[in-house]
Design a protein around this motif. Structure first.
Motif: not given
Length: 223
Positions: A99-108, A110-113, A124-125, A208-211
């Motif tokens: 119940d606590h899943i989050y994703l981060y990605g940049n550019a492609m 970001g598409y995957g996230a 959240a993404v 950035v990831i920490k933010e």
């Protein structure tokens, strides 16, 4: 042997999705999972850990010139998509953070996230200058729903909170249009979405990831 220090999950055809996984160092009532997806061209899985987060960093080394399959697969066979979903489910169940899943990605990434955040019903993404439509990429070789992420949206299913950011250097006719296009589709269906400028990237992107994790913690605290 390349990637010898990485873990992997494989399918029945022995195709491997390599990854790093670092569990949170501190036990608490809130120990979420963050999945960090890289953009095109990365040949090593990111090495990142956080004392309060379970961190999964997979490596997509398939696709054109082994630079990325857009977190999908190759030649219309979306085995990377299936393997990553299986991996997220496995880790979430083992560490009791379904119940606590989050994703981060940049550019492609970001598409995957966005894609995998929808599929695993993430909370959240955070997508940094994401691709939304794949027509102008090397990932498209068949007509499929995955060619346009807005095709996954509707007014009835639960969706993550989408945080989309632009880095200020994008061409006004390309990535900015992509984020606005996806945000407009979210608003059409009443899905929570926010657009902003991206944090300034430093070196390997660790800050950035920490933010991003700070933002996710804020989202979680607000319910």
């Amino acid at each position: 042997m390349r990637h010898k220090d990485l873990l992997y999950i494989e399918d029945e055809n022995e195709r491997k999705l390599f990854y790093r996984f670092t569990p949170a160092a501190i036990a608490s009532n809130f120990v979420p999972l963050v999945v960090i997806l890289h953009g095109e061209g990365r040949d090593e899985a990111r090495n990142f850990e956080h004392k309060m987060w379970n961190v999964l960093t997979p490596l997509d080394h398939f696709g054109y010139e082994k630079k990325s399959s857009c977190w999908l697969g190759e030649k219309g066979d979306f085995f990377i998509k299936d393997l990553l979903q299986e991996l997220i489910q496995k880790i979430a169940e083992e560490y009791e953070c379904e119940d606590h899943i989050y994703l981060y990605g940049n550019a492609m990434g970001g598409y995957g996230a966005i894609l995998h955040g929808i599929l695993c019903k993430a909370n959240a993404v955070y997508a940094h200058a994401p691709h939304i439509r794949l027509q102008e990429t090397n990932c498209v070789d068949i007509v499929s729903k995955e060619n346009d992420l807005t095709h996954f949206l509707n007014a009835t299913d639960p969706f993550p909170f989408f945080y989309l950011c632009e880095d200020g250097s994008t061409d006004e006719n390309s990535l900015e249009d992509e984020t606005a296009y996806f945000a407009d589709a979210c608003k059409k269906y009443g899905i929570k979405v926010h657009l902003d400028f991206c944090p300034k990237a430093e070196d390997d992107g660790t800050q950035v990831i920490k933010e991003v994790l700070d933002f996710f913690e804020k989202v979680a605290s607000e319910g």
